[in-house]
Design an enzyme around this catalytic site. Structure first.
Site, PDB file in Angstrom:
ATOM      1  N   CYS A   1      81.594  81.890 -83.594  1.00 53.27           N
ATOM      2  CA  CYS A   1      82.357  82.196 -84.629  1.00 53.27           C
ATOM      3  C   CYS A   1      82.751  83.824 -84.598  1.00 53.27           C
ATOM      4  O   CYS A   1      82.125  84.233 -83.523  1.00 53.27           O
ATOM      5  CB  CYS A   1      81.721  82.034 -86.049  1.00 53.27           C
TER       6      CYS A   1
ATOM      7  N   ASN B   1      76.968  83.931 -87.125  1.00 56.77           N
ATOM      8  CA  ASN B   1      77.526  83.323 -85.837  1.00 56.77           C
ATOM      9  C   ASN B   1      76.256  83.004 -85.155  1.00 56.77           C
ATOM     10  O   ASN B   1      75.422  83.822 -84.591  1.00 56.77           O
ATOM     11  CB  ASN B   1      78.406  84.487 -85.106  1.00 56.77           C
ATOM     12  N   GLY B   2      76.108  81.638 -84.723  1.00 56.35           N
ATOM     13  CA  GLY B   2      75.051  81.198 -83.967  1.00 56.35           C
ATOM     14  C   GLY B   2      74.538  79.935 -84.425  1.00 56.35           C
ATOM     15  O   GLY B   2      75.217  79.087 -85.340  1.00 56.35           O
TER      16      GLY B   2
ATOM     17  N   ARG C   1      87.664  83.023 -81.347  1.00 50.81           N
ATOM     18  CA  ARG C   1      86.172  82.541 -81.225  1.00 50.81           C
ATOM     19  C   ARG C   1      86.027  81.535 -81.993  1.00 50.81           C
ATOM     20  O   ARG C   1      84.944  80.661 -82.275  1.00 50.81           O
ATOM     21  CB  ARG C   1      85.412  83.765 -81.773  1.00 50.81           C
TER      22      ARG C   1
ATOM     23  N   LYS D   1      87.001  80.176 -77.503  1.00 48.78           N
ATOM     24  CA  LYS D   1      86.905  81.181 -76.408  1.00 48.78           C
ATOM     25  C   LYS D   1      85.541  81.508 -75.994  1.00 48.78           C
ATOM     26  O   LYS D   1      85.308  81.430 -74.758  1.00 48.78           O
ATOM     27  CB  LYS D   1      87.741  82.449 -76.751  1.00 48.78           C
TER      28      LYS D   1
ATOM     29  N   LYS E   1      92.959  73.351 -66.634  1.00 46.24           N
ATOM     30  CA  LYS E   1      94.075  73.909 -67.402  1.00 46.24           C
ATOM     31  C   LYS E   1      95.187  73.037 -68.280  1.00 46.24           C
ATOM     32  O   LYS E   1      95.201  73.231 -69.172  1.00 46.24           O
ATOM     33  CB  LYS E   1      94.968  74.864 -66.437  1.00 46.24           C
TER      34      LYS E   1
ATOM     35  N   GLU F   1      93.248  71.049 -71.235  1.00 45.02           N
ATOM     36  CA  GLU F   1      92.830  71.741 -72.248  1.00 45.02           C
ATOM     37  C   GLU F   1      94.001  72.246 -73.116  1.00 45.02           C
ATOM     38  O   GLU F   1      93.845  72.374 -74.397  1.00 45.02           O
ATOM     39  CB  GLU F   1      91.764  72.885 -71.834  1.00 45.02           C
TER      40      GLU F   1
ATOM     41  N   GLU G   1      90.709  73.315 -61.024  1.00 44.02           N
ATOM     42  CA  GLU G   1      91.016  74.356 -62.103  1.00 44.02           C
ATOM     43  C   GLU G   1      92.348  74.072 -62.564  1.00 44.02           C
ATOM     44  O   GLU G   1      92.784  73.941 -63.877  1.00 44.02           O
ATOM     45  CB  GLU G   1      91.082  75.635 -61.405  1.00 44.02           C
TER      46      GLU G   1
ATOM     47  N   HIS H   1      89.208  56.438 -51.957  1.00 45.30           N
ATOM     48  CA  HIS H   1      87.638  55.898 -52.234  1.00 45.30           C
ATOM     49  C   HIS H   1      87.567  55.356 -53.782  1.00 45.30           C
ATOM     50  O   HIS H   1      86.542  55.235 -54.089  1.00 45.30           O
ATOM     51  CB  HIS H   1      86.458  56.857 -52.031  1.00 45.30           C
TER      52      HIS H   1
ATOM     53  N   TRP I   1      83.899  78.287 -86.257  1.00 41.93           N
ATOM     54  CA  TRP I   1      84.161  77.138 -85.398  1.00 41.93           C
ATOM     55  C   TRP I   1      82.656  76.218 -85.490  1.00 41.93           C
ATOM     56  O   TRP I   1      81.500  76.679 -85.340  1.00 41.93           O
ATOM     57  CB  TRP I   1      83.887  77.512 -83.699  1.00 41.93           C
TER      58      TRP I   1
HETATM   59  C1  F6R Z   1      88.806  77.176 -69.537  1.00 40.52           C
HETATM   60  C2  F6R Z   1      87.790  78.061 -69.883  1.00 40.52           C
HETATM   61  C3  F6R Z   1      86.238  77.607 -70.055  1.00 40.52           C
HETATM   62  C4  F6R Z   1      85.444  78.658 -69.645  1.00 40.52           C
HETATM   63  C5  F6R Z   1      83.852  78.461 -69.968  1.00 40.52           C
HETATM   64  C6  F6R Z   1      82.830  79.486 -69.614  1.00 40.52           C
HETATM   65  O1  F6R Z   1      90.001  77.578 -69.352  1.00 40.52           O
HETATM   66  O2  F6R Z   1      88.081  79.109 -70.409  1.00 40.52           O
HETATM   67  O3  F6R Z   1      86.023  76.562 -69.340  1.00 40.52           O
HETATM   68  O4  F6R Z   1      85.589  79.148 -68.382  1.00 40.52           O
HETATM   69  O5  F6R Z   1      83.838  78.050 -71.367  1.00 40.52           O
HETATM   70  O6  F6R Z   1      83.193  80.656 -70.449  1.00 40.52           O
HETATM   71  P1  F6R Z   1      82.805  81.972 -69.873  1.00 40.52           P
HETATM   72  O7  F6R Z   1      83.444  82.268 -68.592  1.00 40.52           O
HETATM   73  O8  F6R Z   1      82.924  82.899 -71.046  1.00 40.52           O
HETATM   74  O9  F6R Z   1      81.149  81.963 -69.506  1.00 40.52           O
END
Ligand code: F6R
Length: 605
Positions: A2, A100-101, A27, A600, A482, A485, A478, A501, A74
């Protein structure tokens, strides 16, 4: 998971808190709330949904005051609802807490506190904190907070205010980030610096176990026993404009376009006399290593996978890879001659942090590849490569990924030099290649309108396959991540050779593919794999190397990268992956920067 903001100073507390929460919405954004102390009373306003909902709620309310705390949530315990939104208040509505936590022993505490007459009004773990503080409160908030913290198990960053002591905010941290922005006759507390930058560049990073009493003109920092500690004020040189959109429709697009500059910043300060020197990592750590183990999550994991190819190809040092959430629970073999690398944009990902601690507990050394300076992972690692990508606001990681890749090339060169596995000439050649990348990315970005038009054909499909081989296999992963998500279209990343396969059964005229088929060791094989897709009526968008005219006949559309050694090609192929995902989501009209169900910074395990 959060965002927390608090302000004490002059009469603009509410505005600073709301503005700070806007910066922290990445966040978490399922509900938000604010508590204001005013005229001897505590006023709390909370609303479900994004921060704009809270802003609507309080628009015509007089909440002008010199002290406030706020929160963007969150959900972890309890669904998003007004009752579960923070701040939470004590039974007598005199103390308010944002958190937060996760409090792991909240059930026991809740039962104990309920029996003592505290009235619970939410399903959250956080609410136990405020009742516990109230339970200890006699006439000193600081003491009550310190006593309450002793009983909490789990992770927290908290901010506490009481109507009985309106001249202070008490903050504490264990396992979740919290900073204090130190201003002139005003202080701001926040989950990260994006919320404080507008007011001050002076920051105190709280360490685990620390508590602080924040007043308008002072900050008293203490350890968990209340013993006063010296204030270590750091200057943050992030530009405030970096945290804003600068005219781009979304942060994600801005961050994609920032990548040429990001690469320059990642390289900056790490190359001296045509030689890589990452000062934060001692030669001693790198000298005797025989293996590398990379631990990360999501996009950072994909960067680690590219890193595996880079290090194994150039140094012949074996590299293993773990998703952080799996690492701890498979009883990993931790060895002294292995270099452990944790990769994290935020530096706060709980799974990655837990893995780092596990490795250290076994006496091995860990290096972090981290973006957020002063983050927990950066501080706890034995050495850190800062990726210097600047604040990444879009939930989908883009510029942090490219900076992580560059960091892997640099690390490979540094290990190579120290272990005498890379010649001076090769090191110079590779540095030159890296220095050319920003320009090459600029040229790809100039093509964005074409990429947008190509992306249209993917917008209304149900499922997309992403394929690549060798060092571009992680780029296929990747690309798929992308896309799913931010566009909510199902996508799978596969090694192109693995399609036959099993997954090729999914291919038909309605299931297109995106294939990386650049010049290199697996070019011919990938081309055959593309034929296999086409034979099943699957349409293919191909990312190829300039000058490869033959391939034009193979695909629906061809996106070219300039000629480049295969080893460095992911730095260019990924740009197309990011732009395709962006434009598909943008054309669908989705909230690109804040995709549903995601946050994030994932600070819960
Ligand atoms: C995808 C994305 C997530 C982060 C993952 C790790 O676009 O952003 O998959 O890569 O949550 O986050 P970090 O790098 O902050 O440890």
């Amino acid at each position: 998971m959060c965002g927390i903001v608090g302000y004490i100073g002059d009469n603009k507390a509410k505005d600073v808190v709301i503005e700070g929460l806007e910066k922290l919405e990445y966040r978490g954004y399922d509900s938000a709330g604010i508590a204001v102390l005013k005229d001897g009373n505590l006023f709390v306003e909370r609303e479900v949904g994004k921060l704009s909902e809270l802003k609507n709620l309080i628009r015509n309310k007089d909440l002008m005051s010199n002290i406030a705390i706020g929160h963007t949530r969150w959900a972890t315990h309890g669904e998003p609802s007004v009752a579960n939104a923070h701040p939470h208040t004590s039974t007598g509505y005199d103390i308010a807490v944002v958190h937060n936590g996760i409090i792991e022993n909240f059930m026991e505490l809740r039962e104990m506190l309920s029996k003592k007459g505290h009235v619970f009004r939410s399903a959250t773990d956080t609410e136990t904190i405020v009742h516990l503080i109230a339970d200890y409160y006699i006439d000193n908030l600081e003491i009550a907070v310190i006593k309450a913290l002793e009983e909490l198990e789990g992770a927290y960053a908290i901010a506490v205010v009481s109507k009985h002591e309106p001249d202070r905010i008490i903050v504490a941290r264990k396992g979740s980030p919290l900073i204090i922005g130190v201003g002139e006759h005003e202080n701001i507390i926040a989950s990260d610096v994006t919320a404080t930058l507008k007011y001050t560049d002076k920051v105190v990073y709280l360490n685990d176990g620390e508590v602080a009493v924040v007043k308008a003109d002072s900050v008293k920092l203490m350890n968990s026993n209340g013993v006063e500690l010296p204030l270590d004020i750091k200057i943050v040189d992030w530009d405030i404009s970096a945290a804003e959109k600068l005219g781009y429709k979304h942060f994600m697009l801005k961050e994609i376009f920032e990548q040429p500059e990001v690469i320059i910043n990642t390289l900056r300060g790490k190359i001296y006399s045509e030689q890589v020197e990452i000062k934060e990592i001692s030669a001693e750590i790198l000298h005797g290593i025989k293996r590398v183990s990379v631990i990360a999550c999501g996009t950072s994991f994909h960067a680690g996978l590219v890193g595996k190819y880079i290090i194994e190809e150039e140094l012949r040092i074996p590299v293993s890879l773990d998703v952080a959430s799996e690492f701890r629970y498979r009883n990993p073999i931790i060895e002294e001659d292995t270099l452990y690398l944790v990769v994290s944009q935020s530096g706060e990902t709980a799974d990655t942090l837990a893995a780092l601690r596990e490795v250290k507990a076994h006496g091995a050394k860990v290096i972090g590849i981290v973006n957020v300076v002063g983050s927990t992972i950066a501080r706890e690692a034995n050495g850190v490569i800062y990726t210097n990508a600047g604040p990444e606001i879009g939930v989908a990681s883009t510029k942090a990924f490219i900076a992580q890749l560059v960091s892997f090339y640099l690390l490979m060169l540094q290990i190579g030099r120290i272990q005498e596995k890379i010649s001076k000439g090769k090191e110079r050649e590779y540095i030159k290649i890296l220095e050319k990348i920003p320009n090459q990315i600029e040229n790809i970005l100039k093509n964005h309108l074409y990429i947008q038009s190509v992306s249209k054909s993917l917008t209304f499909v149900k499922s997309i396959m992403y394929v690549g081989r060798n060092i571009n296999y992680p780029i296929a992963l990747e690309g798929a991540l992308k896309l799913k998500e931010i566009s909510y279209i199902h996508a799978e990343g596969y090694q192109a050779g693995e399609l036959k396969h099993g997954p090729i059964a999914l291919i038909d005229e309605f299931t297109p593919s995106v294939a990386v088929c650049v010049k290199g060791s697996t070019y011919a094989k990938t081309l055959s794999n593309i034929q296999e897709i086409k034979a099943r009526k699957g349409k293919v968008i191909i990312i190829a190397t300039e000058g490869d005219d033959k391939i034009k006949n193979e695909g629906m559309d061809v996106l070219y990268i300039p000629e480049i050694s295969e080893l460095f090609s992911p730095l260019l192929t990924v740009i197309y992956m990011q732009l395709i995902a962006y434009y598909v989501a943008e054309i669908k009209g989705l909230d690109v920067d804040k995709p549903r169900n995601l946050a994030k910074s994932v600070t819960v395990e």
